[in-house]
Design a protein around this motif. Structure first.
Motif, PDB file in Angstrom:
ATOM      1  N   GLY A 100      10.449   8.930  -2.509  1.00  0.00           N
ATOM      2  CA  GLY A 100       9.095   9.473  -2.536  1.00  0.00           C
ATOM      3  C   GLY A 100       8.043   8.468  -2.113  1.00  0.00           C
ATOM      4  N   ILE A 101       8.332   7.732  -1.049  1.00  0.00           N
ATOM      5  CA  ILE A 101       7.424   6.690  -0.579  1.00  0.00           C
ATOM      6  C   ILE A 101       7.351   6.749   0.945  1.00  0.00           C
ATOM      7  CG2 ILE A 101       9.245   4.924  -0.455  1.00  0.00           C
ATOM      8  CD1 ILE A 101       7.139   2.906  -1.527  1.00  0.00           C
ATOM      9  N   SER A 102       6.213   6.376   1.494  1.00  0.00           N
ATOM     10  CA  SER A 102       6.098   6.263   2.950  1.00  0.00           C
ATOM     11  C   SER A 102       6.963   5.100   3.417  1.00  0.00           C
ATOM     12  CB  SER A 102       4.652   6.000   3.360  1.00  0.00           C
ATOM     13  OG  SER A 102       3.833   7.071   2.980  1.00  0.00           O
ATOM     14  N   THR A 103       7.468   5.198   4.637  1.00  0.00           N
ATOM     15  CA  THR A 103       8.300   4.129   5.183  1.00  0.00           C
ATOM     16  C   THR A 103       7.814   3.748   6.570  1.00  0.00           C
ATOM     17  OG1 THR A 103       9.885   5.744   6.056  1.00  0.00           O
ATOM     18  CG2 THR A 103      10.381   4.780   3.894  1.00  0.00           C
ATOM     19  N   ASP A 104       8.095   2.517   6.943  1.00  0.00           N
ATOM     20  CA  ASP A 104       7.795   2.039   8.285  1.00  0.00           C
ATOM     21  C   ASP A 104       8.788   0.929   8.620  1.00  0.00           C
ATOM     22  OD1 ASP A 104       6.554   1.904  10.741  1.00  0.00           O
ATOM     23  OD2 ASP A 104       4.564   1.491   9.927  1.00  0.00           O
ATOM     24  N   ASP A 153       0.818  -1.218   0.000  1.00  0.00           N
ATOM     25  CA  ASP A 153       0.000   0.000   0.000  1.00  0.00           C
ATOM     26  C   ASP A 153       0.850   1.265   0.000  1.00  0.00           C
ATOM     27  OD1 ASP A 153      -2.355  -1.519   0.003  1.00  0.00           O
ATOM     28  OD2 ASP A 153      -2.408  -1.586   2.202  1.00  0.00           O
ATOM     29  N   ASN A 154       1.826   1.324  -0.887  1.00  0.00           N
ATOM     30  CA  ASN A 154       2.723   2.472  -1.053  1.00  0.00           C
ATOM     31  C   ASN A 154       3.525   2.810   0.219  1.00  0.00           C
ATOM     32  OD1 ASN A 154       3.855   4.270  -2.935  1.00  0.00           O
ATOM     33  ND2 ASN A 154       2.711   5.962  -2.035  1.00  0.00           N
ATOM     34  N   THR A 155       3.787   1.798   1.045  1.00  0.00           N
ATOM     35  CA  THR A 155       4.659   1.958   2.200  1.00  0.00           C
ATOM     36  C   THR A 155       5.799   0.960   2.078  1.00  0.00           C
ATOM     37  OG1 THR A 155       2.859   2.697   3.632  1.00  0.00           O
ATOM     38  CG2 THR A 155       4.826   1.843   4.732  1.00  0.00           C
ATOM     39  N   LEU A 156       7.021   1.475   2.150  1.00  0.00           N
ATOM     40  CA  LEU A 156       8.218   0.634   2.114  1.00  0.00           C
ATOM     41  C   LEU A 156       8.519   0.186   3.537  1.00  0.00           C
ATOM     42  CD1 LEU A 156      10.789  -0.541   0.769  1.00  0.00           C
ATOM     43  CD2 LEU A 156      11.858   1.713   1.137  1.00  0.00           C
ATOM     44  N   TYR A 157       8.552  -1.118   3.745  1.00  0.00           N
ATOM     45  CA  TYR A 157       8.868  -1.667   5.061  1.00  0.00           C
ATOM     46  C   TYR A 157      10.348  -2.008   5.115  1.00  0.00           C
ATOM     47  CZ  TYR A 157       3.996  -1.587   6.192  1.00  0.00           C
ATOM     48  OH  TYR A 157       2.728  -1.144   6.457  1.00  0.00           O
ATOM     49  N   LEU A 158      10.984  -1.497   6.164  1.00  0.00           N
ATOM     50  CA  LEU A 158      12.426  -1.666   6.337  1.00  0.00           C
ATOM     51  C   LEU A 158      12.710  -2.439   7.617  1.00  0.00           C
ATOM     52  CD1 LEU A 158      13.034   2.011   5.423  1.00  0.00           C
ATOM     53  CD2 LEU A 158      14.078   0.142   4.156  1.00  0.00           C
ATOM     54  N   PRO A 189      18.612   6.769  16.693  1.00  0.00           N
ATOM     55  CA  PRO A 189      18.454   7.946  15.826  1.00  0.00           C
ATOM     56  C   PRO A 189      18.881   7.680  14.377  1.00  0.00           C
ATOM     57  CG  PRO A 189      19.432   8.591  17.909  1.00  0.00           C
ATOM     58  CD  PRO A 189      19.383   7.088  17.901  1.00  0.00           C
ATOM     59  N   LYS A 190      19.893   6.848  14.195  1.00  0.00           N
ATOM     60  CA  LYS A 190      20.365   6.531  12.849  1.00  0.00           C
ATOM     61  C   LYS A 190      19.277   5.813  12.048  1.00  0.00           C
ATOM     62  CE  LYS A 190      23.629   3.375  12.444  1.00  0.00           C
ATOM     63  NZ  LYS A 190      24.919   2.681  12.356  1.00  0.00           N
ATOM     64  N   ALA A 191      18.550   4.907  12.686  1.00  0.00           N
ATOM     65  CA  ALA A 191      17.482   4.182  11.997  1.00  0.00           C
ATOM     66  C   ALA A 191      16.332   5.119  11.636  1.00  0.00           C
ATOM     67  CB  ALA A 191      16.978   3.034  12.869  1.00  0.00           C
ATOM     68  N   ILE A 192      15.988   5.997  12.545  1.00  0.00           N
ATOM     69  CA  ILE A 192      14.908   6.964  12.293  1.00  0.00           C
ATOM     70  C   ILE A 192      15.300   7.894  11.148  1.00  0.00           C
ATOM     71  CG2 ILE A 192      13.597   8.873  13.309  1.00  0.00           C
ATOM     72  CD1 ILE A 192      14.011   7.300  16.040  1.00  0.00           C
ATOM     73  N   GLU A 193      16.548   8.338  11.160  1.00  0.00           N
ATOM     74  CA  GLU A 193      17.067   9.167  10.065  1.00  0.00           C
ATOM     75  C   GLU A 193      17.021   8.392   8.747  1.00  0.00           C
ATOM     76  OE1 GLU A 193      21.446  10.863   8.876  1.00  0.00           O
ATOM     77  OE2 GLU A 193      20.886  10.984  10.994  1.00  0.00           O
ATOM     78  N   GLY A 194      17.306   7.099   8.820  1.00  0.00           N
ATOM     79  CA  GLY A 194      17.275   6.255   7.629  1.00  0.00           C
ATOM     80  C   GLY A 194      15.893   6.147   7.017  1.00  0.00           C
ATOM     81  N   LEU A 195      14.865   6.029   7.858  1.00  0.00           N
ATOM     82  CA  LEU A 195      13.501   5.990   7.343  1.00  0.00           C
ATOM     83  C   LEU A 195      13.195   7.261   6.564  1.00  0.00           C
ATOM     84  CD1 LEU A 195      12.925   3.454   9.102  1.00  0.00           C
ATOM     85  CD2 LEU A 195      10.752   4.512   9.640  1.00  0.00           C
TER      86      LEU A 195
END
Length: 162
Positions: free
Chosen positions: A123-127, A96-101, A109-115
């Motif tokens: 140009g895609i939502s991430t979670d 549904d246009n969300t990239l899951y990582l 903080p590095k992971a949050i910055e990565g999202l």
């Protein structure tokens, strides 16, 4: 390297590490420039699965046994080696246009910055999906080995972590 003090406090509050062990973790993190999660595991203070379960529950995120992830199914468009290695994230799929990582520490903080970096670049939502630290590191190693052809990799039959 800034330490994730909230994470350390959570580990103490949940009885995973004691205050004296917390001091050891801080020292090791600073000396070896490793994450809290990687340090706790390397010191054998907790098992990767125990930490994954705790973090998934604490941050209300899904988790999965990453040994079940097949790198052939990783969305190739998002397998940006620089981003994946820098932020220690592995793209798992788009729904549904969300990239899951895959991430081992959603408080980092590095992971949050990565999202945010993946979202901006593509140009895609991430979670996030929380996975075990050792399996995440193994996946990064396997995905970005030089001269690898995943289609021909004999380890792709069955469990790719064998």
């Amino acid at each position: 390297m800034p330490l994730e003090s909230a994470l350390l406090n959570l580990l103490v509050d949940k009885g995973i590490i004691s205050n004296p062990k917390k001091s050891v973790v801080i020292g090791e993190c600073e000396e070896y420039e490793k994450s809290v999660i990687a340090t706790v595991i390397s010191l054998s203070y907790a098992e990767p699965k125990q930490l994954m379960d705790l973090l998934a529950e604490e941050y209300a995120l899904p988790s999965m046994d990453f040994s079940q992830f097949n790198p052939k199914t990783a969305p190739q468009k998002y397998l940006n080696e620089d981003y994946c290695m820098k932020y220690e994230l592995v793209p798992m799929g788009v729904v549904d246009n969300t990239l899951y990582l895959a991430v081992s520490d959603p408080s980092c903080p590095k992971a949050i910055e990565g999202l945010d970096a993946f979202a901006t670049k593509y140009g895609i939502s991430t979670d996030m999906i929380v996975v075990e630290e050792d399996k995440l590191q193994r996946a990064l190693t396997i995905l970005f080995r030089k001269n690898i052809n995943l289609a021909d990799d004999e380890k792709q039959e069955g469990n790719w972590f064998d």
